[in-house]
Design a protein around this motif. Structure first.
Motif, PDB file in Angstrom:
ATOM      1  N   PRO A 119       0.776  -1.241   0.000  1.00  0.00           N
ATOM      2  CA  PRO A 119       0.000   0.000   0.000  1.00  0.00           C
ATOM      3  C   PRO A 119       0.814   1.301   0.000  1.00  0.00           C
ATOM      4  O   PRO A 119       0.272   2.363  -0.286  1.00  0.00           O
ATOM      5  CB  PRO A 119      -0.808  -0.102   1.287  1.00  0.00           C
ATOM      6  N   LEU A 120       2.113   1.258   0.300  1.00  0.00           N
ATOM      7  CA  LEU A 120       2.858   2.512   0.471  1.00  0.00           C
ATOM      8  C   LEU A 120       2.844   3.378  -0.788  1.00  0.00           C
ATOM      9  O   LEU A 120       2.566   4.574  -0.705  1.00  0.00           O
ATOM     10  CB  LEU A 120       4.301   2.244   0.917  1.00  0.00           C
ATOM     11  N   LEU A 178       2.751   7.501   8.350  1.00  0.00           N
ATOM     12  CA  LEU A 178       2.815   6.358   7.443  1.00  0.00           C
ATOM     13  C   LEU A 178       3.628   5.221   8.043  1.00  0.00           C
ATOM     14  O   LEU A 178       3.231   4.050   7.956  1.00  0.00           O
ATOM     15  CB  LEU A 178       3.426   6.776   6.102  1.00  0.00           C
ATOM     16  N   ALA A 179       4.752   5.569   8.646  1.00  0.00           N
ATOM     17  CA  ALA A 179       5.596   4.536   9.246  1.00  0.00           C
ATOM     18  C   ALA A 179       4.830   3.744  10.305  1.00  0.00           C
ATOM     19  O   ALA A 179       4.846   2.511  10.299  1.00  0.00           O
ATOM     20  CB  ALA A 179       6.850   5.178   9.850  1.00  0.00           C
ATOM     21  N   GLU A 180       4.133   4.460  11.176  1.00  0.00           N
ATOM     22  CA  GLU A 180       3.387   3.785  12.242  1.00  0.00           C
ATOM     23  C   GLU A 180       2.234   2.954  11.674  1.00  0.00           C
ATOM     24  O   GLU A 180       2.045   1.801  12.045  1.00  0.00           O
ATOM     25  CB  GLU A 180       2.846   4.802  13.241  1.00  0.00           C
ATOM     26  N   SER A 203       9.742   1.621   9.256  1.00  0.00           N
ATOM     27  CA  SER A 203      10.537   2.655   9.913  1.00  0.00           C
ATOM     28  C   SER A 203      10.386   3.954   9.117  1.00  0.00           C
ATOM     29  O   SER A 203      10.028   3.948   7.938  1.00  0.00           O
ATOM     30  CB  SER A 203      12.020   2.251   9.962  1.00  0.00           C
ATOM     31  N   ARG A 204      10.668   5.066   9.772  1.00  0.00           N
ATOM     32  CA  ARG A 204      10.638   6.355   9.069  1.00  0.00           C
ATOM     33  C   ARG A 204      11.666   6.361   7.945  1.00  0.00           C
ATOM     34  O   ARG A 204      11.434   6.956   6.896  1.00  0.00           O
ATOM     35  CB  ARG A 204      10.905   7.503  10.035  1.00  0.00           C
ATOM     36  N   VAL A 212      10.188   4.713   4.856  1.00  0.00           N
ATOM     37  CA  VAL A 212       9.254   5.621   4.182  1.00  0.00           C
ATOM     38  C   VAL A 212      10.030   6.699   3.441  1.00  0.00           C
ATOM     39  O   VAL A 212       9.782   6.965   2.262  1.00  0.00           O
ATOM     40  CB  VAL A 212       8.257   6.245   5.189  1.00  0.00           C
ATOM     41  N   HIS A 213      10.994   7.308   4.109  1.00  0.00           N
ATOM     42  CA  HIS A 213      11.819   8.341   3.478  1.00  0.00           C
ATOM     43  C   HIS A 213      12.564   7.775   2.267  1.00  0.00           C
ATOM     44  O   HIS A 213      12.664   8.436   1.222  1.00  0.00           O
ATOM     45  CB  HIS A 213      12.811   8.926   4.480  1.00  0.00           C
ATOM     46  N   GLY A 214      13.079   6.555   2.387  1.00  0.00           N
ATOM     47  CA  GLY A 214      13.812   5.925   1.288  1.00  0.00           C
ATOM     48  C   GLY A 214      12.966   5.758   0.044  1.00  0.00           C
ATOM     49  O   GLY A 214      13.432   5.998  -1.079  1.00  0.00           O
TER      50      GLY A 214
END
Length: 159
Positions: free
Chosen positions: A27-28, A50-52, A57-58, A61-63
């Motif tokens: 889903p990301l 989003l991470a939670e 991990s944050r 998501v950032h990656g």
């Protein structure tokens, strides 16, 4: 609206998007696309949400956000001009058109004109290789570009 309520609004809107799309397989990416469609970019404030929600991990998501060229981490201009930088477009004069676009707009790739009208983005293939060089203004594709066509696109975006 104050800064706190603005951040609260980002979080609540993000939570609604996550609730709607969380059940998808992987889903990301669909969630990030929906967030960018909703806000015009992916704000830093939504990364921990989003991470939670997705048990990531944050950093993960950032990656993903930083890996994909389509995701913006800051608001874009009213119009986004994407110039194809792939080999077919480069072989048909894409480099000269990119130089011309930067000169006409007075900005470089990943920048927005001072008046907020246009953001210039590089794209690595618009799928118009047979019609190279190509560009996309907002969501409209343009092939077989030359200097005159580019100037018309820039003029349209600046209005």
């Amino acid at each position: 609206m104050n800064i706190r309520s603005s951040a609260d609004d980002l979080v609540s809107r993000t939570q609604a998007i996550v609730a709607e799309l969380k059940g998808l397989e992987g889903p990301l990416l669909p969630i990030l696309h929906s967030i960018q469609e909703s806000f015009g970019y992916v704000p830093d404030e939504v990364k921990p949400v989003l991470a939670e929600a997705l048990n990531l991990s944050r950093a993960e998501v950032h990656g993903v956000i930083s890996f994909y060229h389509d995701f913006r981490t800051h608001p874009s201009g009213r119009h986004v001009l994407k110039l194809c930088r792939a080999e077919a477009c480069q072989s048909r004069g894409g480099d000269a058109l990119a130089d011309r676009a930067r000169a006409l707009l007075g900005i470089d790739f990943h920048e927005t004109t001072p008046d907020g009208a246009v953001t210039l983005e590089p794209v690595y293939c618009l799928g118009l290789c047979a019609c190279a060089p190509a560009a996309m203004l907002d969501d409209e594709l343009h092939g077989r570009l030359d200097a005159d066509c580019l100037e018309a696109l820039v003029g349209e975006a600046r209005r």
